[in-house]
Scaffold this motif. Structure first.
Motif, PDB file in Angstrom:
ATOM      1  N   ALA A 150      70.897  46.824  94.394  1.00 32.65           N
ATOM      2  CA  ALA A 150      72.212  47.297  94.841  1.00 32.65           C
ATOM      3  C   ALA A 150      72.828  46.473  95.972  1.00 32.65           C
ATOM      4  O   ALA A 150      74.040  46.239  95.962  1.00 32.65           O
ATOM      5  CB  ALA A 150      72.137  48.770  95.227  1.00 32.65           C
ATOM      6  N   PRO A 151      72.056  45.992  96.962  1.00 35.21           N
ATOM      7  CA  PRO A 151      72.673  45.194  98.026  1.00 35.21           C
ATOM      8  C   PRO A 151      73.151  43.799  97.591  1.00 35.21           C
ATOM      9  O   PRO A 151      73.855  43.130  98.335  1.00 35.21           O
ATOM     10  CB  PRO A 151      71.560  45.056  99.072  1.00 35.21           C
ATOM     11  CG  PRO A 151      70.620  46.175  98.793  1.00 35.21           C
ATOM     12  CD  PRO A 151      70.693  46.386  97.313  1.00 35.21           C
ATOM     13  N   SER A 152      72.777  43.374  96.396  1.00 40.56           N
ATOM     14  CA  SER A 152      73.188  42.052  95.919  1.00 40.56           C
ATOM     15  C   SER A 152      74.697  41.975  95.765  1.00 40.56           C
ATOM     16  O   SER A 152      75.338  42.906  95.284  1.00 40.56           O
ATOM     17  CB  SER A 152      72.547  41.750  94.562  1.00 40.56           C
ATOM     18  OG  SER A 152      73.090  40.566  94.010  1.00 40.56           O
ATOM     19  N   ARG A 153      75.255  40.838  96.137  1.00 42.83           N
ATOM     20  CA  ARG A 153      76.707  40.663  95.959  1.00 42.83           C
ATOM     21  C   ARG A 153      77.077  40.527  94.482  1.00 42.83           C
ATOM     22  O   ARG A 153      78.246  40.575  94.132  1.00 42.83           O
ATOM     23  CB  ARG A 153      77.189  39.467  96.780  1.00 42.83           C
ATOM     24  CG  ARG A 153      76.619  38.147  96.341  1.00 42.83           C
ATOM     25  CD  ARG A 153      77.187  37.015  97.193  1.00 42.83           C
ATOM     26  NE  ARG A 153      76.575  35.769  96.827  1.00 42.83           N
ATOM     27  CZ  ARG A 153      76.044  34.927  97.689  1.00 42.83           C
ATOM     28  NH1 ARG A 153      76.063  35.190  98.963  1.00 42.83           N
ATOM     29  NH2 ARG A 153      75.515  33.811  97.266  1.00 42.83           N
ATOM     30  N   PHE A 154      76.080  40.361  93.627  1.00 40.34           N
ATOM     31  CA  PHE A 154      76.327  40.244  92.188  1.00 40.34           C
ATOM     32  C   PHE A 154      76.105  41.562  91.453  1.00 40.34           C
ATOM     33  O   PHE A 154      76.212  41.627  90.240  1.00 40.34           O
ATOM     34  CB  PHE A 154      75.431  39.157  91.581  1.00 40.34           C
ATOM     35  CG  PHE A 154      75.755  37.790  92.114  1.00 40.34           C
ATOM     36  CD1 PHE A 154      76.859  37.105  91.651  1.00 40.34           C
ATOM     37  CD2 PHE A 154      74.971  37.211  93.094  1.00 40.34           C
ATOM     38  CE1 PHE A 154      77.180  35.854  92.143  1.00 40.34           C
ATOM     39  CE2 PHE A 154      75.286  35.961  93.599  1.00 40.34           C
ATOM     40  CZ  PHE A 154      76.386  35.284  93.126  1.00 40.34           C
ATOM     41  N   TYR A 155      75.784  42.603  92.203  1.00 46.59           N
ATOM     42  CA  TYR A 155      75.564  43.926  91.617  1.00 46.59           C
ATOM     43  C   TYR A 155      76.662  44.858  92.092  1.00 46.59           C
ATOM     44  O   TYR A 155      76.901  44.996  93.278  1.00 46.59           O
ATOM     45  CB  TYR A 155      74.206  44.471  92.059  1.00 46.59           C
ATOM     46  CG  TYR A 155      73.844  45.788  91.416  1.00 46.59           C
ATOM     47  CD1 TYR A 155      73.144  45.812  90.222  1.00 46.59           C
ATOM     48  CD2 TYR A 155      74.193  47.002  92.005  1.00 46.59           C
ATOM     49  CE1 TYR A 155      72.806  47.010  89.625  1.00 46.59           C
ATOM     50  CE2 TYR A 155      73.862  48.208  91.403  1.00 46.59           C
ATOM     51  CZ  TYR A 155      73.164  48.204  90.219  1.00 46.59           C
ATOM     52  OH  TYR A 155      72.829  49.388  89.627  1.00 46.59           O
ATOM     53  N   THR A 156      77.354  45.470  91.146  1.00 48.37           N
ATOM     54  CA  THR A 156      78.384  46.436  91.516  1.00 48.37           C
ATOM     55  C   THR A 156      78.042  47.773  90.875  1.00 48.37           C
ATOM     56  O   THR A 156      77.395  47.825  89.831  1.00 48.37           O
ATOM     57  CB  THR A 156      79.783  45.996  91.044  1.00 48.37           C
ATOM     58  OG1 THR A 156      79.759  45.863  89.620  1.00 48.37           O
ATOM     59  CG2 THR A 156      80.196  44.691  91.678  1.00 48.37           C
ATOM     60  N   THR A 157      78.478  48.823  91.513  1.00 47.02           N
ATOM     61  CA  THR A 157      78.203  50.158  90.991  1.00 47.02           C
ATOM     62  C   THR A 157      79.377  50.716  90.198  1.00 47.02           C
ATOM     63  O   THR A 157      79.339  51.845  89.766  1.00 47.02           O
ATOM     64  CB  THR A 157      77.840  51.125  92.135  1.00 47.02           C
ATOM     65  OG1 THR A 157      78.896  51.102  93.088  1.00 47.02           O
ATOM     66  CG2 THR A 157      76.526  50.722  92.776  1.00 47.02           C
ATOM     67  N   SER A 158      80.394  49.898  90.010  1.00 44.97           N
ATOM     68  CA  SER A 158      81.526  50.367  89.213  1.00 44.97           C
ATOM     69  C   SER A 158      81.099  50.491  87.757  1.00 44.97           C
ATOM     70  O   SER A 158      80.014  50.093  87.370  1.00 44.97           O
ATOM     71  CB  SER A 158      82.700  49.389  89.342  1.00 44.97           C
ATOM     72  OG  SER A 158      82.362  48.172  88.714  1.00 44.97           O
ATOM     73  N   GLU A 159      81.987  51.027  86.963  1.00 46.51           N
ATOM     74  CA  GLU A 159      81.653  51.233  85.559  1.00 46.51           C
ATOM     75  C   GLU A 159      81.587  49.931  84.767  1.00 46.51           C
ATOM     76  O   GLU A 159      81.035  49.889  83.694  1.00 46.51           O
ATOM     77  CB  GLU A 159      82.658  52.193  84.937  1.00 46.51           C
ATOM     78  CG  GLU A 159      82.635  53.531  85.630  1.00 46.51           C
ATOM     79  CD  GLU A 159      82.805  54.673  84.674  1.00 46.51           C
ATOM     80  OE1 GLU A 159      82.875  54.443  83.463  1.00 46.51           O
ATOM     81  OE2 GLU A 159      82.858  55.796  85.159  1.00 46.51           O
TER      82      GLU A 159
END
Length: 178
Positions: free
Chosen positions: A94-103
């Motif tokens: 989750a903290p990765s700038r390449f990981y987003t929690t959006s849909e």
């Protein structure tokens, strides 16, 4: 470890797996082990191919390939148990700038899907190649009528293993180091 496991199973903890050891990484212990293990597996696989192709050392090639197969079986099994029951890899990513929690999908998920497109067939290919080689080559091993088919499937399995490693490294870096 047992109290943490009990807390996790009871839903009382945010435990996300045993901490890894690679500096600057958020990966779990098993993620780190598999990430680094592939840096050994690929050269050993290459050495084994060299031994059979240029040195005609069929016996050592067979021993190395069976050993690699067993090591990979144990490592992948331990890894899958860790990922399924003990590690919340998404929380670690989750903290990765390449990981987003959006849909919408993100680069971490894209890289994981591409990795799995190689990793899953590789598992079956390696089992197939090793089992067929054990069944169809004499003892001690030497070329025979099965050799051309073995060469075809073995080249495909080696390519798949290389791509499994490369795509796994990309996923690991995007998810746990960025």
């Amino acid at each position: 470890m047992i109290p943490l496991l009990a807390q996790q199973l009871a839903g009382e903890s945010s435990f996300s797996g045993a901490g890894g050891f690679i500096p600057g990484s958020r990966g779990s212990l098993m993620l780190d082990v598999v990430f680094l293990a592939m840096f050994a597996i690929i050269p050993v696989m290459g050495w084994s191919i060299y031994l059979v192709k240029y040195r005609r050392n069929y016996t050592l090639h067979k021993q190395i390939q069976i050993t690699l197969g067993m090591v990979l079986l144990v490592a992948v099994t331990a890894f899958e148990i860790d990922m399924r029951f003990f590690t919340d890899w998404e929380a670690l990513a989750a903290p990765s700038r390449f990981y987003t929690t959006s849909e919408s999908w993100n680069w971490v998920w894209y890289s994981l899907v591409i990795h799995l497109l190689f990793a899953i067939p590789t598992t079956f290919l390696w089992v197939f190649v090793i089992v067929q080689a054990i069944r169809k080559f004499p003892r001690p091993p030497h070329p025979n009528e099965y050799s051309p088919r073995h060469l075809f499937w073995a080249k495909l399995a080696a390519f798949e293993m290389l791509m499994t490693a490369v795509t796994g490294w990309v996923f690991y870096v995007l998810a746990f180091m960025m």
